[in-house]
Write an enzyme that holds these catalytic residues in place. Sequence first.
Site, mmCIF file in Angstrom:
data_model
loop_
_atom_site.group_PDB
_atom_site.id
_atom_site.type_symbol
_atom_site.label_atom_id
_atom_site.label_comp_id
_atom_site.label_asym_id
_atom_site.label_seq_id
_atom_site.Cartn_x
_atom_site.Cartn_y
_atom_site.Cartn_z
ATOM 1 N N LYS A 36 0.848 -1.199 0.000
ATOM 2 C CA LYS A 36 0.000 0.000 0.000
ATOM 3 C C LYS A 36 0.886 1.253 0.000
ATOM 4 O O LYS A 36 2.098 1.158 0.251
ATOM 5 C CB LYS A 36 -0.894 -0.019 1.241
ATOM 6 C CG LYS A 36 -0.118 -0.015 2.547
ATOM 7 C CD LYS A 36 -0.976 -0.503 3.692
ATOM 8 C CE LYS A 36 -0.201 -0.405 4.995
ATOM 9 N NZ LYS A 36 -0.762 -1.254 6.036
ATOM 10 N N ARG A 130 -10.410 0.213 15.370
ATOM 11 C CA ARG A 130 -10.305 0.993 14.149
ATOM 12 C C ARG A 130 -11.333 0.513 13.134
ATOM 13 O O ARG A 130 -12.139 1.294 12.655
ATOM 14 C CB ARG A 130 -8.879 0.878 13.595
ATOM 15 C CG ARG A 130 -8.616 1.713 12.362
ATOM 16 C CD ARG A 130 -7.157 1.687 11.947
ATOM 17 N NE ARG A 130 -6.728 0.401 11.422
ATOM 18 C CZ ARG A 130 -5.529 0.176 10.898
ATOM 19 N NH1 ARG A 130 -4.626 1.161 10.849
ATOM 20 N NH2 ARG A 130 -5.188 -1.016 10.448
ATOM 21 N N HIS A 160 -6.065 -7.211 13.384
ATOM 22 C CA HIS A 160 -4.837 -6.419 13.319
ATOM 23 C C HIS A 160 -4.448 -6.035 14.746
ATOM 24 O O HIS A 160 -5.294 -5.606 15.528
ATOM 25 C CB HIS A 160 -5.082 -5.176 12.466
ATOM 26 C CG HIS A 160 -3.832 -4.444 12.080
ATOM 27 N ND1 HIS A 160 -2.716 -5.077 11.564
ATOM 28 C CD2 HIS A 160 -3.518 -3.127 12.116
ATOM 29 C CE1 HIS A 160 -1.771 -4.167 11.310
ATOM 30 N NE2 HIS A 160 -2.237 -2.986 11.639
ATOM 31 N N ARG A 216 1.248 -10.885 7.441
ATOM 32 C CA ARG A 216 1.175 -9.693 6.576
ATOM 33 C C ARG A 216 2.387 -8.818 6.881
ATOM 34 O O ARG A 216 2.449 -8.129 7.901
ATOM 35 C CB ARG A 216 -0.127 -8.918 6.862
ATOM 36 C CG ARG A 216 -1.385 -9.773 6.701
ATOM 37 C CD ARG A 216 -2.634 -8.925 6.836
ATOM 38 N NE ARG A 216 -2.696 -8.170 8.074
ATOM 39 C CZ ARG A 216 -3.293 -8.569 9.191
ATOM 40 N NH1 ARG A 216 -3.917 -9.731 9.239
ATOM 41 N NH2 ARG A 216 -3.288 -7.805 10.263
ATOM 42 N N TYR A 260 15.631 30.717 5.121
ATOM 43 C CA TYR A 260 14.436 31.454 5.559
ATOM 44 C C TYR A 260 14.422 31.594 7.071
ATOM 45 O O TYR A 260 14.730 30.652 7.803
ATOM 46 C CB TYR A 260 13.168 30.704 5.142
ATOM 47 C CG TYR A 260 12.901 30.719 3.665
ATOM 48 C CD1 TYR A 260 12.716 31.913 2.987
ATOM 49 C CD2 TYR A 260 12.797 29.532 2.960
ATOM 50 C CE1 TYR A 260 12.445 31.921 1.620
ATOM 51 C CE2 TYR A 260 12.519 29.523 1.595
ATOM 52 C CZ TYR A 260 12.352 30.724 0.937
ATOM 53 O OH TYR A 260 12.085 30.722 -0.402
ATOM 54 N N CYS A 307 13.937 24.117 2.842
ATOM 55 C CA CYS A 307 13.058 24.849 1.919
ATOM 56 C C CYS A 307 12.190 23.855 1.158
ATOM 57 O O CYS A 307 12.294 22.649 1.345
ATOM 58 C CB CYS A 307 13.877 25.650 0.919
ATOM 59 S SG CYS A 307 15.238 26.580 1.621
ATOM 60 N N MET A 308 11.352 24.367 0.274
ATOM 61 C CA MET A 308 10.467 23.483 -0.485
ATOM 62 C C MET A 308 11.255 22.549 -1.408
ATOM 63 O O MET A 308 10.948 21.365 -1.515
ATOM 64 C CB MET A 308 9.484 24.325 -1.313
ATOM 65 C CG MET A 308 8.399 23.494 -1.974
ATOM 66 S SD MET A 308 7.272 24.471 -2.977
ATOM 67 C CE MET A 308 6.364 25.367 -1.745
ATOM 68 N N ASP A 309 12.294 23.091 -2.056
ATOM 69 C CA ASP A 309 13.016 22.313 -3.071
ATOM 70 C C ASP A 309 14.496 22.139 -2.767
ATOM 71 O O ASP A 309 15.207 21.519 -3.557
ATOM 72 C CB ASP A 309 12.907 23.017 -4.438
ATOM 73 C CG ASP A 309 11.506 23.521 -4.698
ATOM 74 O OD1 ASP A 309 10.590 22.686 -4.648
ATOM 75 O OD2 ASP A 309 11.326 24.729 -4.914
HETATM 76 C C1 LIG Z 1 0.023 -2.135 6.616
HETATM 77 C C2 LIG Z 1 -0.567 -3.323 7.266
HETATM 78 C C3 LIG Z 1 0.242 -4.378 7.694
HETATM 79 C C4 LIG Z 1 1.752 -4.322 7.667
HETATM 80 O O1 LIG Z 1 2.192 -3.693 8.862
HETATM 81 P P1 LIG Z 1 3.754 -3.528 9.175
HETATM 82 O O2 LIG Z 1 3.800 -3.002 10.566
HETATM 83 O O3 LIG Z 1 4.288 -2.549 8.188
HETATM 84 O O4 LIG Z 1 4.355 -4.875 9.039
HETATM 85 C C5 LIG Z 1 -0.377 -5.503 8.205
HETATM 86 N N1 LIG Z 1 -1.731 -5.572 8.317
HETATM 87 C C6 LIG Z 1 -2.545 -4.551 7.934
HETATM 88 C C7 LIG Z 1 -4.007 -4.682 8.095
HETATM 89 C C8 LIG Z 1 -1.989 -3.406 7.408
HETATM 90 O O5 LIG Z 1 -2.790 -2.391 7.043
#
Ligand SMILES: *Cc1c(COP(=O)(O)O)cnc(C)c1O
Length: 410
Positions: A36, A130, A160, A216, A260, A307-309
């Site tokens: 993601k 969540r 999670h 995951r 700045y 700065c920005m750039d």
């Molecule tokens: C992003 C995500 C992960 C991975 O988490 P990490 O801490 O980067 O390993 C696992 N499960 C879900 C639901 C996530 O959104």
Amino acid sequence: MYRGAFAVVDLEAVRHNVRVVKSRLGAQTRLMVAVKADGYGHGAVPVARAALSAGATDLGVATVEEAIELRQAGVRAPVLVLGAVSPQAAREAARQGVAVTLTDDWSRNPPAPFDACLDVHLKVDTGMNRLGFRDIGELVRVARWVAARPDMRLAGVFTHLAVADAADTSHAERQMRQFQAALGALAEAGLRPPLAHAANSAAALRFPAWQFDMVRLGISAYGYQPNPALALPVPLRPALHLYAFITRLCDIEPGETVGYGATFVARRRTRIATVPVGYADGYPRWLSNRGCALVRGHRVPVAGRVCMDQLMLDVTDVPGVQAGDCVTLYGRQAPGSWRADGFQGLEAAAQEAWIRTGFRAAGGDGSEAGDGTGAGDGAWLSLDELAQIGQTISYELMCALSPRIPRVYV
Ligand SMILES: *Cc1c(COP(=O)(O)O)cnc(C)c1O
């Protein structure tokens, strides 16, 4: 690449990290890599391909749009949208052959039949508070409803963990007991989704018993520990490196200021290097007067406001520093051969080849490429070290790297 600022994404490091984690999993355990947020800033498609080639089986994204990007690039592996989806988004996911997470009771207002079978993973809220079903009775009822629909398949159930990376494991243990209770209730109802999963990077590395059917993996695929304060003895290799060539050097007198707001005041005769990376590139402004970089192996401070750039560095203590030297903003120290004059006359493809060759030559096979623990011996500048300055996490810095920075894949 006209600006002389670029990121190197070391896909061999990604493959290494995936292999290291896979070697700790049961033979049947699936390995999802979270790609993601454009692969945590590294590039979703190249990371997905690298991870799959190293033994990952599944990909995780946050949105249906991110899943579509993978499918359009020809990635065929199972993809799960981890975030909440509307029935309309799920309709597109079904067409794309992408699984979605069900976090609400759709049986009350059932969507019209999907064009293709929709794979569904039910999310159980066991304490993150969540997303997902908090009530086990509701979970079982929705699972029955999904299983009964001919156009939907109950493909998984997951939760999670909120605190998988702390020394105190009590919160995670409480969540796992709740998850086990949910799995038990589903089993009692005659429902056993093929994939139960709970572990993120931290849990996958720490608690083999919590691997279930799949883990995951996110941050650790990119070579960083979920919590550097609780570093685990896993030889990960950071994949993301940010570099830029010094555009100008100048010497200022005591009392003169930089940038700045004139927030940096020279206390001595000071040599200032200008670097063409700024907060619009994802180098955060909160590193003003606090961040550091590597120049010719020396750790040097950011001088004045980012700065920005562009940003400025105090390179007074770097012997022999020259305009055109390559600055390491994070990651592995730039090879000594990297200078702007060797780079800027080249065509785009030749520039990439030049970067790739120099990076590989300097790192050999990458085996000495650091452990991502932020132990910084001068040869490395860890994202953990920069993140700590801003009381944030490496995740945020990776994701912040703007699309304006060209990524070179090595
Ligand atoms: C992003 C995500 C992960 C991975 O988490 P990490 O801490 O980067 O390993 C696992 N499960 C879900 C639901 C996530 O959104």
